[in-house]
Design a protein around this motif. Structure first.
Motif, mmCIF file in Angstrom:
data_model
loop_
_atom_site.group_PDB
_atom_site.id
_atom_site.type_symbol
_atom_site.label_atom_id
_atom_site.label_comp_id
_atom_site.label_asym_id
_atom_site.label_seq_id
_atom_site.Cartn_x
_atom_site.Cartn_y
_atom_site.Cartn_z
ATOM 1 N N PHE A 1 31.597 -8.402 -17.402
ATOM 2 C CA PHE A 1 31.564 -9.837 -17.699
ATOM 3 C C PHE A 1 30.128 -10.233 -18.024
ATOM 4 N N GLY B 1 36.400 -9.287 -17.537
ATOM 5 C CA GLY B 1 37.137 -9.332 -16.269
ATOM 6 C C GLY B 1 36.445 -8.479 -15.223
ATOM 7 N N SER B 2 37.210 -7.640 -14.542
ATOM 8 C CA SER B 2 36.619 -6.858 -13.459
ATOM 9 C C SER B 2 35.805 -5.671 -13.969
#
Length: 88
Positions: free
Chosen positions: A66, A62-63
């Motif tokens: 990745f 995710g943030s």
């Protein structure tokens, strides 16, 4: 011509060195790493285990981190360093 002229040649494929850099996106700056690969250890042998390791240590993709096309992107430079120590 004899075949012994090739006896001292190492036919093991060479790894492409681990590369690093920075990339900016809509979530800010990420620190990226590409895994060292050669002709015999492409994506399936390197990316899958590294992805599983990231999920175990950093949580779901995710943030924070990745993976895209064999490159791993990390929001935190310390996460990038941990990854590099494990996979270099």
């Amino acid at each position: 011509m004899t075949s012994d002229i090739f006896d001292n040649i190492d036919l093991t494929p060479e790894n492409v060195p681990m590369q690093t850099g920075k990339a900016s996106g809509w979530l800010g700056t990420y620190h990226w790493v590409s895994l060292p690969v050669n002709d015999s250890n492409r994506d399936i042998d390197t990316v899958k285990p590294a992805t599983e390791w990231c999920q175990e240590h950093f949580g779901a993709s995710g943030s924070r981190w990745f993976e895209k096309k064999g490159q791993f992107y990390f929001k935190n430079e310390k996460d990038q360093s941990m990854f590099m120590l494990r996979w270099s």
